[in-house]
Design an enzyme around this catalytic site. Structure first.
Site, PDB file in Angstrom:
ATOM      1  N   GLY A  13       2.856  -1.053   4.430  1.00 45.96           N
ATOM      2  CA  GLY A  13       2.776   0.493   4.090  1.00 45.96           C
ATOM      3  C   GLY A  13       4.037   0.878   3.600  1.00 45.96           C
ATOM      4  N   GLY A  14       4.799   1.536   4.832  1.00 49.49           N
ATOM      5  CA  GLY A  14       6.223   2.061   4.732  1.00 49.49           C
ATOM      6  C   GLY A  14       7.207   1.138   4.132  1.00 49.49           C
ATOM      7  N   SER A  22       3.074  -1.254  10.757  1.00 47.91           N
ATOM      8  CA  SER A  22       4.482  -1.260  10.953  1.00 47.91           C
ATOM      9  C   SER A  22       4.967  -2.727  10.588  1.00 47.91           C
ATOM     10  CB  SER A  22       4.510  -0.835  12.331  1.00 47.91           C
ATOM     11  OG  SER A  22       4.298   0.476  12.606  1.00 47.91           O
ATOM     12  N   GLU A  71      -6.936   5.157   7.541  1.00 49.25           N
ATOM     13  CA  GLU A  71      -6.795   6.584   6.972  1.00 49.25           C
ATOM     14  C   GLU A  71      -7.894   7.181   6.314  1.00 49.25           C
ATOM     15  OE1 GLU A  71      -3.106   5.538   5.194  1.00 49.25           O
ATOM     16  OE2 GLU A  71      -2.215   5.431   7.372  1.00 49.25           O
ATOM     17  N   GLY A  78       4.226   4.324  10.747  1.00 49.16           N
ATOM     18  CA  GLY A  78       5.295   4.903  11.115  1.00 49.16           C
ATOM     19  C   GLY A  78       5.226   5.050  12.798  1.00 49.16           C
ATOM     20  N   ASN A 100       0.877  -0.920   0.017  1.00 44.34           N
ATOM     21  CA  ASN A 100       0.055   0.002  -0.168  1.00 44.34           C
ATOM     22  C   ASN A 100       0.928   1.226   0.016  1.00 44.34           C
ATOM     23  OD1 ASN A 100      -1.834   1.938   0.545  1.00 44.34           O
ATOM     24  ND2 ASN A 100      -2.542   1.371   2.542  1.00 44.34           N
ATOM     25  N   TRP A 101       1.033   1.763  -1.123  1.00 49.10           N
ATOM     26  CA  TRP A 101       1.901   3.067  -1.287  1.00 49.10           C
ATOM     27  C   TRP A 101       1.300   4.163  -0.960  1.00 49.10           C
ATOM     28  CZ3 TRP A 101       3.743   0.942  -6.777  1.00 49.10           C
ATOM     29  CH2 TRP A 101       4.548   0.050  -6.530  1.00 49.10           C
ATOM     30  N   LYS A 102      -0.017   4.239  -0.721  1.00 50.44           N
ATOM     31  CA  LYS A 102      -0.528   5.401   0.203  1.00 50.44           C
ATOM     32  C   LYS A 102      -0.210   6.653  -0.834  1.00 50.44           C
ATOM     33  CE  LYS A 102      -0.377   3.470   4.453  1.00 50.44           C
ATOM     34  NZ  LYS A 102      -0.272   3.726   5.818  1.00 50.44           N
ATOM     35  N   GLU A 137      -5.678  -4.424  10.793  1.00 45.31           N
ATOM     36  CA  GLU A 137      -4.910  -3.335  11.078  1.00 45.31           C
ATOM     37  C   GLU A 137      -5.199  -2.584  12.399  1.00 45.31           C
ATOM     38  OE1 GLU A 137      -2.954  -2.363   6.998  1.00 45.31           O
ATOM     39  OE2 GLU A 137      -4.458  -0.862   7.459  1.00 45.31           O
ATOM     40  N   HIS A 144      -9.866   1.480   4.660  1.00 42.51           N
ATOM     41  CA  HIS A 144      -8.609   1.693   5.347  1.00 42.51           C
ATOM     42  C   HIS A 144      -8.896   2.794   6.370  1.00 42.51           C
ATOM     43  CE1 HIS A 144      -4.439   2.768   6.156  1.00 42.51           C
ATOM     44  NE2 HIS A 144      -4.075   1.626   5.774  1.00 42.51           N
TER      45      HIS A 144
HETATM   46  P1  PGA Z   1       2.501   0.816   7.663  1.00 43.81           P
HETATM   47  O1  PGA Z   1       1.277   0.857   6.795  1.00 43.81           O
HETATM   48  O2  PGA Z   1       3.068  -0.562   7.296  1.00 43.81           O
HETATM   49  O3  PGA Z   1       3.191   1.903   7.182  1.00 43.81           O
HETATM   50  O4  PGA Z   1       2.140   0.814   9.165  1.00 43.81           O
HETATM   51  C1  PGA Z   1       0.293  -0.119   6.666  1.00 43.81           C
HETATM   52  C2  PGA Z   1      -1.058   0.460   6.266  1.00 43.81           C
HETATM   53  O5  PGA Z   1      -1.511   1.480   6.735  1.00 43.81           O
HETATM   54  O6  PGA Z   1      -1.830  -0.331   5.141  1.00 43.81           O
END
Ligand code: PGA
Length: 253
Positions: A236-237, A215, A97, A174, A9-11, A167, A95
């Site tokens: 993500g990250g 994370s 976010e 982060g 997930n590159w956001k 999640e 998600h």
């Molecule tokens: P993260 O993000 O690995 O950077 O915590 C995961 C996500 O939000 O899907």
């Protein structure tokens, strides 16, 4: 056992060109990898370039969101049919976010899941509790409410699949606070038990995969790999770095 899955997930971190380059890097390093579903979820604007970059490979394309209507006066929205046409097979839905920044609700997630399945897209449904909810002992209630409301009246037929990703909101992006394997196992069991209420047991067993996100880093997931119910990760990250993402993938094999 269900096939493992690793979702990037590159956001909103990269330009379309950077996303295509990253897809290339992952493609080159993943050449000899099989036995796992690899899904890259760039921004909407990078979908087309990433679709081209991964053409003729086993890597699949996913979107980070979708609207449930087919077409019409919905400024800024993207339909399931458009995602399908650009080459998507998966869509991240609900998600945290999107819930926090864009007011996404379980009811909206429910409509998006139904629309995805109608258009042959596999929903990656994200659920999880916030830190305040966790501290308040509300994790079970929140998870069950999110499942009940977002999966209401969703039928899975034939090969249709849903990925449910746990999640914990406090572990995402982060925060560096990866959940411990024991608590993830507890929630996965809760989810697994609940989904048998939604679908016949053979469907719940074979058409639903469970993933963890929050994370995820290669050196932190060893304990997770021992969890029977876990089929993969939403990253993500760490997925913004081809080497790190491949490292996670290799651990899942
Ligand atoms: P993260 O993000 O690995 O950077 O915590 C995961 C996500 O939000 O899907």
């Amino acid at each position: 056992m269900n096939k493992p899955i690793a979702i990037a997930n590159w956001k909103m971190n990269l330009s379309a060109n950077e996303e295509a380059d990253l897809a290339d890097g992952i493609k080159n390093k993943a050449k000899d990898i099989s036995g796992i579903d690899l899904v890259l979820c760039p921004s909407f604007i990078g979908l087309s370039a990433v679709s081209d970059a991964i053409k003729n490979t086993n890597i699949k394309l996913g979107a980070q969101d979708v609207f449930w209507q087919e077409r019409g006066a919905y400024t800024g929205a993207i339909s399931p049919a458009s995602l399908k046409r650009v080459g998507c097979n998966y869509v991240i839905i609900g998600h945290s976010e999107r819930r926090q920044n864009f007011g996404e609700t379980n009811e909206m997630a429910n409509k998006k899941i139904a629309a995805c399945l109608e258009f042959g897209l596999t929903p990656i449904v994200c659920i999880g509790e916030t830190l305040a909810e966790k501290q308040d002992g509300q994790t079970d209630n929140i998870i069950l409410k999110q499942l009940n409301e977002s999966l209401a009246n969703i039928d899975l037929v034939g090969q249709e699949e849903i990925i449910i990703t746990y999640e914990p909101v406090w572990a995402i992006s982060g925060s560096g606070h990866i959940a411990n394997a024991e608590s993830v196992d507890y929630v996965l069991k809760l989810i697994k038990h609940a989904i048998f209420n939604f679908w016949p047991s053979h469907i719940a067993a074979s058409n639903v995969r469970l993933a963890y996100g929050g994370s995820v880093e290669g050196d932190k997931i060893d304990e997770f790999l021992k969890l029977d119910l876990l089929n993969g990760f939403l990253v993500g990250g760490a997925s913004l770095n081809a080497e790190k993402f491949i490292g996670i993938i290799n651990k899942c094999l």
